[in-house]
Design an enzyme around this catalytic site. Sequence first.
Site, PDB file in Angstrom:
ATOM      1  CE  LYS A  35      -1.909  -1.436   3.819  1.00  0.00           C
ATOM      2  NZ  LYS A  35      -1.296  -2.787   3.902  1.00  0.00           N
TER       3      LYS A  35
ATOM      4  N   GLY B 251       3.382  -0.904   8.904  1.00  0.00           N
ATOM      5  CA  GLY B 251       4.744  -0.639   8.429  1.00  0.00           C
ATOM      6  C   GLY B 251       4.664  -0.527   6.920  1.00  0.00           C
TER       7      GLY B 251
HETATM    8  P1  GDP Z   1       2.313  -2.147   3.060  1.00  0.00           P
HETATM    9  O1  GDP Z   1       2.279  -2.360   4.523  1.00  0.00           O
HETATM   10  O2  GDP Z   1       1.060  -2.578   2.377  1.00  0.00           O
HETATM   11  O3  GDP Z   1       2.704  -0.749   2.672  1.00  0.00           O
HETATM   12  O4  GDP Z   1       3.471  -3.120   2.498  1.00  0.00           O
HETATM   13  P2  GDP Z   1       4.927  -3.372   3.164  1.00  0.00           P
HETATM   14  O5  GDP Z   1       5.773  -2.209   2.904  1.00  0.00           O
HETATM   15  O6  GDP Z   1       4.792  -3.837   4.548  1.00  0.00           O
HETATM   16  O7  GDP Z   1       5.383  -4.640   2.331  1.00  0.00           O
HETATM   17  C1  GDP Z   1       5.422  -4.626   0.939  1.00  0.00           C
HETATM   18  C2  GDP Z   1       6.842  -5.018   0.512  1.00  0.00           C
HETATM   19  O8  GDP Z   1       6.857  -5.212  -0.890  1.00  0.00           O
HETATM   20  C3  GDP Z   1       7.858  -3.912   0.766  1.00  0.00           C
HETATM   21  O9  GDP Z   1       9.106  -4.497   1.005  1.00  0.00           O
HETATM   22  C4  GDP Z   1       7.876  -3.141  -0.555  1.00  0.00           C
HETATM   23  O10 GDP Z   1       9.093  -2.433  -0.768  1.00  0.00           O
HETATM   24  C5  GDP Z   1       7.740  -4.267  -1.507  1.00  0.00           C
HETATM   25  N1  GDP Z   1       7.101  -3.964  -2.805  1.00  0.00           N
HETATM   26  C6  GDP Z   1       5.965  -3.280  -3.066  1.00  0.00           C
HETATM   27  N2  GDP Z   1       5.642  -3.402  -4.369  1.00  0.00           N
HETATM   28  C7  GDP Z   1       6.598  -4.180  -4.909  1.00  0.00           C
HETATM   29  C8  GDP Z   1       6.783  -4.718  -6.224  1.00  0.00           C
HETATM   30  O11 GDP Z   1       6.007  -4.515  -7.134  1.00  0.00           O
HETATM   31  N3  GDP Z   1       7.898  -5.510  -6.402  1.00  0.00           N
HETATM   32  C9  GDP Z   1       8.803  -5.762  -5.407  1.00  0.00           C
HETATM   33  N4  GDP Z   1       9.865  -6.510  -5.681  1.00  0.00           N
HETATM   34  N5  GDP Z   1       8.630  -5.294  -4.170  1.00  0.00           N
HETATM   35  C10 GDP Z   1       7.528  -4.529  -3.945  1.00  0.00           C
HETATM   36  P1  IMO Z   2       0.335  -2.859   7.273  1.00  0.00           P
HETATM   37  O1  IMO Z   2      -0.380  -1.539   7.351  1.00  0.00           O
HETATM   38  C1  IMO Z   2       0.431  -7.090   8.268  1.00  0.00           C
HETATM   39  C2  IMO Z   2      -1.355  -8.275  12.084  1.00  0.00           C
HETATM   40  C3  IMO Z   2      -0.435  -8.815  13.169  1.00  0.00           C
HETATM   41  C4  IMO Z   2      -1.378  -9.790  13.837  1.00  0.00           C
HETATM   42  C5  IMO Z   2      -2.724  -9.075  13.785  1.00  0.00           C
HETATM   43  C6  IMO Z   2      -3.066  -8.321  15.060  1.00  0.00           C
HETATM   44  O2  IMO Z   2       1.802  -2.750   7.239  1.00  0.00           O
HETATM   45  O3  IMO Z   2      -0.235  -3.697   6.180  1.00  0.00           O
HETATM   46  P2  IMO Z   2      -2.178  -6.041  16.124  1.00  0.00           P
HETATM   47  O4  IMO Z   2      -0.800  -5.650  16.554  1.00  0.00           O
HETATM   48  O5  IMO Z   2      -2.767  -5.158  15.085  1.00  0.00           O
HETATM   49  O6  IMO Z   2      -3.110  -6.276  17.266  1.00  0.00           O
HETATM   50  O7  IMO Z   2      -1.976  -7.505  15.453  1.00  0.00           O
HETATM   51  O8  IMO Z   2      -2.619  -8.149  12.702  1.00  0.00           O
HETATM   52  N1  IMO Z   2      -0.991  -6.935  11.548  1.00  0.00           N
HETATM   53  C7  IMO Z   2      -0.454  -6.737  10.338  1.00  0.00           C
HETATM   54  N2  IMO Z   2      -0.046  -7.627   9.405  1.00  0.00           N
HETATM   55  N3  IMO Z   2       0.499  -5.767   8.022  1.00  0.00           N
HETATM   56  C8  IMO Z   2       0.071  -4.866   8.940  1.00  0.00           C
HETATM   57  O9  IMO Z   2       0.008  -3.555   8.684  1.00  0.00           O
HETATM   58  C9  IMO Z   2      -0.399  -5.341  10.178  1.00  0.00           C
HETATM   59  N4  IMO Z   2      -0.864  -4.745  11.304  1.00  0.00           N
HETATM   60  C10 IMO Z   2      -1.238  -5.732  12.119  1.00  0.00           C
HETATM   61  O10 IMO Z   2       0.695  -9.438  12.617  1.00  0.00           O
HETATM   62  O11 IMO Z   2      -1.500 -10.946  13.039  1.00  0.00           O
HETATM   63 MG    MG Z   3       3.342  -3.376   6.006  1.00  0.00          MG
END
Ligand code: GDP
Ligand code: IMO
Ligand code: MG
Length: 425
Positions: free
Chosen positions: A16, A40
């Site tokens: 996202k 995160g």
């Molecule tokens: P969010 O919480 O939904 O913002 O996603 P996170 O940042 O936790 O996890 C997504 C992971 O995928 C991160 O390491 C990004 O840098 C990575 N990412 C997102 N889009 C792409 C993609 O199209 N290709 C690759 N290789 N990595 C991506």
């Molecule tokens: P983003 O925004 C993935 C998961 C935790 C656990 C459950 C409950 O980066 O997509 P909490 O601490 O919210 O009570 O945990 O939800 N969880 C996530 N998993 N991405 C997240 O956020 C999460 N935020 C919470 O791992 O299973």
């Molecule tokens: Mg995340």
Amino acid sequence: MPNTIIVGAQWGDEGKGKIVDYLTESSDIIVRAQGGNNAGHTVIHDDQKYILHLIPSGILWPEKKCVIGNGVVIDPVSLIEEFKKLEKQGIKVSPENLYISDRAHLTMPYHRLLDSHRESGLGGQKIGTTGRGIGPTYIDKVERSGIRMADLEDKQFLEARLVEKIAQANTILESADSPPLELHTIIEELESAYSILAPFVRETTSFLHNQIAEGKSLLFEGAQGTYLDIDHGTYPFVTSSSTTAGGACTGSGVSPRAIDNVTAVAKAYTTRVGAGPFVTENAEFSDRMHGMGREFGATTGRKRRCGWFDAVVTGHACRLNGADQLALTNLDGLDGIETIKICTAYRLNGENLTTPPSRVESWKDCEPVYEEHPGWPDQPTAGVADIQSLPENAKSYLNRIDTLCGCPVTLVGVGPDRKETLTRN
Ligand code: GDP
Ligand code: IMO
Ligand code: MG
């Protein structure tokens, strides 16, 4: 100018942050409306990596304004740490570009302790929370005994409420041999945090209404994902907020009538961090991802569980959120695989389901019904510059996802950088 909600269509970490960063250029205000620092969001912006927890990803764009809405739960100490980390990376966070709702509830030290305490008492039934105190903060909000940003102004109220909350927490934590929490330590910590945060705190709802009236464009940065939603997720293995599109409205005070577009974000496969059902989970596929250095949590560093794309989950998420389009990230994660599987239905008690069951016990009994899809083992998608140049089998994989989810894939990620986002008609 359109107002857009970005929402995760799986179990969070769909990418996202990257999609928000991609869409920020054409938006004016970026709003977080639920969740807390359990989120995160990774953004690779101008070749630097940033991980945002509470602050909207739009902060990386100096001319944009960011809002932490009323539905977010804020750990003030963690928020200030995030300010500092961003400042070290050259990003200025000021009351000019960050507005914090005075209605947002605060995560306190006792919430974090109660979160860990509850998890350790659950044994084999652990949720696997991020340990950030999210659940206990929302418990207090719903119980109507929480502390909100605006309350930091009123010392008398704050102290009285803290006395009551600390006494309750100490009684619970006593059994865990945890040293009792002290009122004065918490008050000092809050006063110190508020001396920094006070200029950022506003009534953000009317600010957003005024911005809409001026024709400004809002981008709502969802946190977590549809199946971590307190109502629609794999309850009780969920988080404690409304992570689906409606949460953006209640968590900001912006009416659903002001929303023009919902974009659901999904990975080209599926991941989940924490416990709970995951029908398409696959150990071999997980090992492959981890071996490639992919799929480690942005908040806790935990290994994410990985599996095949689940059209039951993602299709239902598109309907639930009213998604106009799907952003499919991490297509490059499937590079090099000979045969790719897509789950088209769940087999439960002799029936094929195309929407997920309500009870977690039933989720656990579901068997995936797969169709196999030829991969593109010799022609990587990583680094591909336009949608036409994708391998033919990758193009047909995307076509199949459009059909199975009933929602067009309009953005495709082939790398972590914003520039590695392909548009597709
Ligand atoms: P969010 O919480 O939904 O913002 O996603 P996170 O940042 O936790 O996890 C997504 C992971 O995928 C991160 O390491 C990004 O840098 C990575 N990412 C997102 N889009 C792409 C993609 O199209 N290709 C690759 N290789 N990595 C991506
Ligand atoms: P983003 O925004 C993935 C998961 C935790 C656990 C459950 C409950 O980066 O997509 P909490 O601490 O919210 O009570 O945990 O939800 N969880 C996530 N998993 N991405 C997240 O956020 C999460 N935020 C919470 O791992 O299973
Ligand atoms: Mg995340």
